[in-house]
Structures are given as structure tokens and as C-alpha cells.
Motif scaffolding. Structure first.
Motif, PDB file in Angstrom:
ATOM      1  N   GLU A   1     -81.391  10.260 -74.373  1.00  0.00           N
ATOM      2  CA  GLU A   1     -82.599   9.641 -74.895  1.00  0.00           C
ATOM      3  C   GLU A   1     -83.797  10.483 -74.501  1.00  0.00           C
ATOM      4  O   GLU A   1     -83.714  11.335 -73.605  1.00  0.00           O
ATOM      5  N   ARG A   2     -84.918  10.250 -75.158  1.00  0.00           N
ATOM      6  CA  ARG A   2     -86.113  11.020 -74.847  1.00  0.00           C
ATOM      7  C   ARG A   2     -86.483  10.836 -73.376  1.00  0.00           C
ATOM      8  O   ARG A   2     -86.582   9.717 -72.881  1.00  0.00           O
ATOM      9  N   GLY A   3     -86.654  11.963 -72.666  1.00  0.00           N
ATOM     10  CA  GLY A   3     -86.956  11.918 -71.244  1.00  0.00           C
ATOM     11  C   GLY A   3     -85.747  11.761 -70.362  1.00  0.00           C
ATOM     12  O   GLY A   3     -85.871  11.746 -69.132  1.00  0.00           O
ATOM     13  N   GLY A   4     -84.577  11.655 -70.965  1.00  0.00           N
ATOM     14  CA  GLY A   4     -83.359  11.455 -70.201  1.00  0.00           C
ATOM     15  C   GLY A   4     -82.622  12.745 -69.915  1.00  0.00           C
ATOM     16  O   GLY A   4     -83.132  13.845 -70.133  1.00  0.00           O
ATOM     17  N   ASP A   5     -81.410  12.618 -69.450  1.00  0.00           N
ATOM     18  CA  ASP A   5     -80.576  13.767 -69.107  1.00  0.00           C
ATOM     19  C   ASP A   5     -79.129  13.399 -69.391  1.00  0.00           C
ATOM     20  O   ASP A   5     -78.774  12.222 -69.473  1.00  0.00           O
ATOM     21  N   VAL A   6     -78.297  14.403 -69.558  1.00  0.00           N
ATOM     22  CA  VAL A   6     -76.878  14.184 -69.770  1.00  0.00           C
ATOM     23  C   VAL A   6     -76.136  15.391 -69.209  1.00  0.00           C
ATOM     24  O   VAL A   6     -76.656  16.518 -69.235  1.00  0.00           O
ATOM     25  N   ILE A   7     -74.946  15.171 -68.694  1.00  0.00           N
ATOM     26  CA  ILE A   7     -74.153  16.248 -68.108  1.00  0.00           C
ATOM     27  C   ILE A   7     -73.285  16.884 -69.192  1.00  0.00           C
ATOM     28  O   ILE A   7     -72.519  16.203 -69.876  1.00  0.00           O
ATOM     29  N   GLY A   8     -73.407  18.188 -69.356  1.00  0.00           N
ATOM     30  CA  GLY A   8     -72.584  18.900 -70.315  1.00  0.00           C
ATOM     31  C   GLY A   8     -71.150  19.012 -69.829  1.00  0.00           C
ATOM     32  O   GLY A   8     -70.890  19.118 -68.625  1.00  0.00           O
ATOM     33  N   THR A   9     -70.225  18.995 -70.771  1.00  0.00           N
ATOM     34  CA  THR A   9     -68.801  19.084 -70.423  1.00  0.00           C
ATOM     35  C   THR A   9     -68.242  20.483 -70.613  1.00  0.00           C
ATOM     36  O   THR A   9     -67.185  20.810 -70.087  1.00  0.00           O
ATOM     37  N   ARG A  10     -68.926  21.308 -71.398  1.00  0.00           N
ATOM     38  CA  ARG A  10     -68.478  22.694 -71.608  1.00  0.00           C
ATOM     39  C   ARG A  10     -69.662  23.507 -72.078  1.00  0.00           C
ATOM     40  O   ARG A  10     -70.502  23.025 -72.851  1.00  0.00           O
ATOM     41  N   THR A  11     -69.773  24.739 -71.595  1.00  0.00           N
ATOM     42  CA  THR A  11     -70.836  25.631 -72.043  1.00  0.00           C
ATOM     43  C   THR A  11     -70.240  26.977 -72.435  1.00  0.00           C
ATOM     44  O   THR A  11     -69.203  27.397 -71.911  1.00  0.00           O
ATOM     45  N   GLU A  12     -70.934  27.640 -73.369  1.00  0.00           N
ATOM     46  CA  GLU A  12     -70.471  28.941 -73.853  1.00  0.00           C
ATOM     47  C   GLU A  12     -71.654  29.666 -74.471  1.00  0.00           C
ATOM     48  O   GLU A  12     -72.529  29.044 -75.077  1.00  0.00           O
ATOM     49  N   THR A  13     -71.706  30.961 -74.293  1.00  0.00           N
ATOM     50  CA  THR A  13     -72.735  31.781 -74.935  1.00  0.00           C
ATOM     51  C   THR A  13     -72.053  32.757 -75.886  1.00  0.00           C
ATOM     52  O   THR A  13     -71.215  33.559 -75.458  1.00  0.00           O
ATOM     53  N   THR A  14     -72.400  32.679 -77.166  1.00  0.00           N
ATOM     54  CA  THR A  14     -71.770  33.508 -78.196  1.00  0.00           C
ATOM     55  C   THR A  14     -72.827  34.002 -79.169  1.00  0.00           C
ATOM     56  O   THR A  14     -73.979  33.560 -79.149  1.00  0.00           O
ATOM     57  N   ALA A  15     -72.444  34.911 -80.036  1.00  0.00           N
ATOM     58  CA  ALA A  15     -73.302  35.290 -81.155  1.00  0.00           C
ATOM     59  C   ALA A  15     -73.314  34.160 -82.177  1.00  0.00           C
ATOM     60  O   ALA A  15     -72.290  33.522 -82.418  1.00  0.00           O
ATOM     61  N   GLY A  16     -74.466  33.892 -82.761  1.00  0.00           N
ATOM     62  CA  GLY A  16     -74.574  32.790 -83.709  1.00  0.00           C
ATOM     63  C   GLY A  16     -75.549  33.117 -84.825  1.00  0.00           C
ATOM     64  O   GLY A  16     -75.772  34.281 -85.164  1.00  0.00           O
ATOM     65  N   GLY A  17     -76.154  32.058 -85.393  1.00  0.00           N
ATOM     66  CA  GLY A  17     -77.023  32.261 -86.548  1.00  0.00           C
ATOM     67  C   GLY A  17     -76.213  32.763 -87.720  1.00  0.00           C
ATOM     68  O   GLY A  17     -75.108  32.284 -88.001  1.00  0.00           O
ATOM     69  N   GLY A  18     -76.721  33.774 -88.396  1.00  0.00           N
ATOM     70  CA  GLY A  18     -76.036  34.323 -89.551  1.00  0.00           C
ATOM     71  C   GLY A  18     -74.753  35.066 -89.224  1.00  0.00           C
ATOM     72  O   GLY A  18     -74.013  35.451 -90.143  1.00  0.00           O
ATOM     73  N   PHE A  19     -74.467  35.263 -87.945  1.00  0.00           N
ATOM     74  CA  PHE A  19     -73.209  35.908 -87.549  1.00  0.00           C
ATOM     75  C   PHE A  19     -72.020  35.179 -88.146  1.00  0.00           C
ATOM     76  O   PHE A  19     -71.057  35.800 -88.604  1.00  0.00           O
TER      77      PHE A  19
END
Length: 323
Positions: free
Chosen positions: A24-42
């Protein structure tokens, strides 16, 4: 046939975070998985390249960790670049939040890709070939510096180059002065249902496809992507038709629209008719959402295996005009 897919847009980094639900606005949530990749038009370029169409990135890329990541990802997929490295800064990034239902929400921070110049677009224009397919995104048109340049570039493209425009989520923010020339020149417009509604004022995808085709030039076509329901195809000279989707358990919809666009253009470039290309794109997008990651479009063997006994598998394996 066999023209290149040339992306006159952005390839940036995707910081993907899976979350149970958006906070919610002003809230927080714990991520379960993260990844950094090429994106956008890729994702669009990869979808086309894996189906056998040559793909080229015609946008800007910077120095720094995100620029390095983008160039490595392009090279790994055998996708070339048309412009040299921009030394003044790094490539931008998007934070992509994937919720428990597979839906994605984005926050984008642009980098050097927002600093296009007239000499850049002239360099790209000089290297286009007859038969190329140029893919343009609304992300480029919304940028203050890039929008006017890309709009004029697109309007001036010769008739032997096919133009496809994907308005992207920021469609409502595109200045009309940049948008109108692109719509007038576009041979194909591919939008999701939300984007089509914002552009046309129609929530019904069939009505949106009809209205959008009326905004394009003679002989142009429209695709309204409808996620699991497939898409609506308003091919040139034909009534809009529903093209059914392929049932699949969605685990990550990030990049699904790009997979659809890239696959559709690849199949068009290989000589398939728009309806066949649209069905193939539906299948490619369904395959992609059933796998985690932003660039999960299938190659030809994976697409054929996904289709199984569907007659489309044989149709896509045929070379049009060879009989």
C-alpha cells in the motif's frame, strides 16, 4: 522476406523483484526473489532472433555496470548494435515488481538512452536496408529530447521499410505532436488492451482495434493483445478478428508483450500472413509467461514442441512460397 528487426528504442537493465502483492502507499513488502537482467526492447529483439530473424539494436547504450550488462546480453543472443557506446553516462534501468498473480508493475529511470541527437538518428537511417522492420516504442516518444527526433525519423522512413509501433504503458504521456506522425507512418500498431483503450477510448478490444486502424494510414494493421485471451487482429482490408490464445499457467508476465511483438514481426519478415503470424505470436507469448525471467521467448524448436499437434506447428515450419 528475411528483413532485419531494427529496434529504434531502448534496451535497459531490469531489476526484477518478485513480491506476494504490491505494498500500500507508504508501506513495505519483502521480496521473494530478485534478479538483474537486460530488459526493455531487449525482449523484443530476443523473440525475433530466436525465431531466426536477424535483429539489431539501434538505440543508445552507456558506460557502467548497466551498459556492460546490456552489451553482454545482446552479444549472447547474437544481436548487433548500430550506435557506438555513449561515454557520458550509464544505461538506465527499470524496477519491475512481479506480484503473486504474475502481473508486473514498473518504475523506470532513464540513462543515456534519453539523450538521442540528430546525428544519432541520421546514423541509424543511413544503415537501414530495404525490407527492414523498424520497431518503435512509446517509451522513446515520451522523452523530451528523443520524442521529436524519433517522430521525424519515423515519418521519413521509406516505403520499403515496415514500421511497427508499440505505445507502451506511458502512452497517455506521449505528446500529440510526436504521436501523430508515427501513427500516420506506422504499418502495424501493437498494443495491450489498456494501451489500446487509452489511445482509442474503447474498452472493448474489437472496437479499439477498429478505431485505431482508422487512425493509421491506408494499408496499415492493428493488433490488440489480450493476454490469456490471445489478441484481436485488424489486418489491412479485413474486419477485426479474434485470434485465440493458448492456455498456460502464468508465472511471470514480464516481457510477454515484447515476446508477442518480436515473434509477430519475425514471422511477418519470414513471409507468413498476418493471421498466422498473430497465432504464432500468441503461442510464443504463452510460452514466455509460463517461465520465469523477462527474456523467455522460445526458439523455433521450443515453439514447435509447445504447439505439439496443433497444425500451426507445421505451418510455421513451412517456408512461405516454397510450394
Amino acid at each position: 522476406m528475411n528483413g532485419r528487426l531494427v529496434l529504434a528504442g531502448n534496451v535497459i537493465a531490469d531489476l526484477v523483484i518478485e513480491v506476494p502483492a504490491l505494498p500500500e502507499r507508504g508501506g513495505d513488502v519483502i521480496g521473494t526473489r530478485t534478479e538483474t537482467t537486460a530488459g526493455g526492447g531487449f525482449n523484443t529483439l530476443v523473440a525475433a532472433r530466436r525465431l531466426g530473424t536477424e535483429a539489431v539494436f539501434a538505440g543508445l547504450h552507456g558506460t557502467g555496470p548497466y551498459g556492460d550488462l546490456v552489451r553482454a546480453a545482446l552479444a549472447a543472443e547474437r544481436i548487433g548494435t548500430l550506435l557506438p557506446v555513449r561515454a557520458e553516462g550509464d544505461t538506465g534501468f527499470t524496477v519491475a515488481l512481479i506480484d503473486g498473480g504474475g502481473e508486473r508493475t514498473f518504475v523506470t529511470s532513464f540513462g543515456v538512452e534519453a539523450t538521442l541527437t540528430q546525428s544519432d538518428v541520421e546514423a541509424v537511417a543511413s544503415r537501414l536496408r530495404p525490407g527492414d522492420l523498424v520497431q518503435l516504442s512509446g517509451y522513446g516518444l515520451v522523452m523530451p529530447a528523443n520524442g521529436p527526433l524519433l517522430s521525424r525519423f519515423t515519418a521519413a522512413l521509406p516505403a520499403d521499410v515496415t514500421v511497427c509501433f508499440d505505445p507502451a504503458p506511458l502512452v497517455a504521456d506521449i505528446p500529440e505532436a510526436a504521436l501523430a506522425p508515427v501513427l500516420a507512418r506506422a504499418d502495424w500498431l501493437s498494443a495491450n488492451a489498456r494501451e489500446a483503450c487509452l489511445l482509442s477510448g474503447h474498452e472493448d478490444p474489437r472496437a479499439a482495434a477498429t478505431a485505431l486502424r482508422d487512425r493509421l494510414g491506408p494499408g496499415a494493421g492493428v493488433i490488440v493483445r489480450a493476454d490469456k485471451d490471445g489478441c484481436w487482429l485488424a489486418a489491412p482490408g479485413r474486419e477485426p478478428a479474434h485470434v485465440p490464445g493458448f492456455p498456460v499457467d502464468a508465472v511471470d508476465s514480464n516481457g510477454a508483450g515484447d515476446a508477442h511483438v518480436g515473434s509477430f514481426l519475425a514471422l511477418l519478415s519470414q513471409g507468413h500472413d498476418p493471421l498466422t503470424a498473430a497465432r504464432g505470436a500468441n503461442a510464443a507469448a504463452a510460452y514466455a509467461v509460463g517461465r520465469r525471467g523477462p527474456a523467455t521467448a522460445p526458439d523455433r524448436a521450443a515453439l514447435a514442441a509447445f504447439l505439439g499437434e496443433d497444425p500451426l506447428a507445421q505451418r510455421l515450419s513451412d517456408v512461405p512460397g516454397s510450394r
